[in-house]
Design an enzyme around this catalytic site. Structure first.
Site, PDB file in Angstrom:
ATOM      1  N   ARG A 240       0.830  -1.043  -0.034  1.00 43.79           N
ATOM      2  CA  ARG A 240       0.050   0.032   0.154  1.00 43.79           C
ATOM      3  C   ARG A 240       0.714   1.099   0.001  1.00 43.79           C
ATOM      4  NH1 ARG A 240      -3.634  -2.641  -1.667  1.00 43.79           N
ATOM      5  NH2 ARG A 240      -5.562  -2.939  -0.635  1.00 43.79           N
ATOM      6  N   ASP A 264       4.247  -0.184  -7.086  1.00 44.61           N
ATOM      7  CA  ASP A 264       2.780  -0.597  -7.460  1.00 44.61           C
ATOM      8  C   ASP A 264       1.997   0.191  -6.988  1.00 44.61           C
ATOM      9  OD1 ASP A 264       1.285  -2.090  -9.596  1.00 44.61           O
ATOM     10  OD2 ASP A 264       0.586  -3.456  -7.738  1.00 44.61           O
ATOM     11  N   GLU A 269      -3.915   7.316  -5.351  1.00 44.82           N
ATOM     12  CA  GLU A 269      -4.272   6.423  -6.477  1.00 44.82           C
ATOM     13  C   GLU A 269      -5.879   6.508  -6.722  1.00 44.82           C
ATOM     14  OE1 GLU A 269      -3.703   2.239  -5.649  1.00 44.82           O
ATOM     15  OE2 GLU A 269      -1.660   2.839  -5.093  1.00 44.82           O
ATOM     16  N   HIS A 287      -0.798  -0.131  -9.908  1.00 41.02           N
ATOM     17  CA  HIS A 287      -1.656  -1.101  -8.842  1.00 41.02           C
ATOM     18  C   HIS A 287      -1.997  -2.150  -9.517  1.00 41.02           C
ATOM     19  CE1 HIS A 287      -3.565  -1.237  -4.592  1.00 41.02           C
ATOM     20  NE2 HIS A 287      -3.728  -2.207  -4.904  1.00 41.02           N
TER      21      HIS A 287
END
Ligand code: DGY
Length: 321
Positions: A240, A264, A269, A287
């Protein structure tokens, strides 16, 4: 015949998941596939018995307080549940489940891709060839960090961390880890346990994050902890964005203390951090840790298994609260 429970599927889950869901439930699903706002979540809760949301739908304490009493279960299509205020949901008596285990292989693949790509300058090389600017070659051209035989530190040795350790052993990496609890000798598979991250970090030529985002782990990698990594270390994050203080990461990249990073997950986001884009040694993905066809089906089926158990009057296998 009793009517089927009504389930709201917030996002475009796999076709197999939607098909299976429709056989047992009355499904509300909007193919527009937009993240649901707080107002939409609250309004929908009066029309459904269950929701299958993703991490893109946020169940804050404020949202939870305004949910209809009709809603009985939130069967998340995600392993991470930092988008859910679990205490608030528990207080409202709403059952919450997640989808552990089934995305471990896919996520570890992306962690390994980021590790290799960050070390061997993959995005830089791809950009060069793709742009037609690859005009020369020399032994000093695009030299990167070798992965084979290096020490890998893992924070969070749950299912994903353990698969990552197995994949890393394929590259003869020496695995060290920190976890809330030490694993059994069998599960450790020879990895070295560190009771604190202060002990782990100086040993980690590569560091891969696999712990959940909680109040305790938010900002785990900050200027103090990044400084404890060996010089020219490489940070990988598939867990995260909240785990990493992004300004501290940029400072560590700018100073050269970190050789590279593979990310990632980001604080913001979708979108990521535009300041990262100027750094060729930050290898980024949007992600997609769990984004394989196989894993999308497995996640959808796991969420449905949890719903099926709940509506059969059983405790769902992945019930969190
Ligand atoms: C998860 O399952 O938590 C992934 O990040 C995708 O939501």
């Amino acid at each position: 015949m009793p009517s089927k429970p009504v389930v709201w599927i917030t996002r475009a889950l796999s076709a197999n998941t939607l098909e299976r869901a429709r056989t047992h439930y009355e499904v509300i699903f909007d193919p527009a596939d937009e993240p649901a706002t707080a107002d939409t979540i609250i309004a929908r809760s009066a029309e459904v018995d269950a929701m299958i949301p993703c991490h893109s739908e946020v169940f804050s304490a404020d949202v939870v307080a305004r949910l209809s009493p009709r809603l009985r279960i939130i069967a998340n299509h995600s392993v991470g549940v930092d988008h859910c205020d679990l205490q608030a949901l528990k207080a409202r008596g709403i059952v919450v489940t997640n989808t552990p285990d089934v995305l471990s292989d896919a996520t570890a693949e992306i962690a390994m891709l980021l590790l290799l790509g960050a070390a061997r300058r993959a995005s830089e090389g791809d950009a060069l060839v793709r742009s037609g600017q690859w005009t020369s070659w020399s032994p000093s051209f695009m030299v990167g960090r070798q992965v084979t035989g290096k020490r890998l530190g893992i924070i969070g040795m749950g299912k994903v961390g353990q698969v990552m350790a197995r994949r890393a052993r394929g590259f003869d990496m020496e695995v060290h880890y920190h976890n809330r609890h030490r694993l059994s000798t069998h599960d450790e598979q020879g990895a070295t346990y560190h009771a604190s991250i202060e002990s782990l970090l100086p040993r980690s030529e590569f560091l891969s994050l696999h712990c959940p985002a909680t109040a305790q782990t938010t900002g785990l990698m900050n200027s103090r902890t990044l400084a404890q990594l060996p010089d020219r270390a490489i940070l990988i994050n598939t867990a995260r964005g909240a785990l990493v203080d992004e300004q501290a990461l940029l400072d560590a990249i700018d100073s050269g203390h970190l050789a590279a990073a593979g990310l990632d997950c980001f604080t913001t986001e979708p979108g990521g951090n535009p300041a990262f884009a100027a750094h060729r040694n930050i290898f980024m993905l949007p992600h997609i840790g769990s984004a394989t066809f196989e894993t999308r089906d497995a996640m959808g089926f796991r969420a449905l298994d949890n719903l099926d158990a709940f509506f059969a009057g059983k405790v769902p296998g992945d019930q969190l609260v």
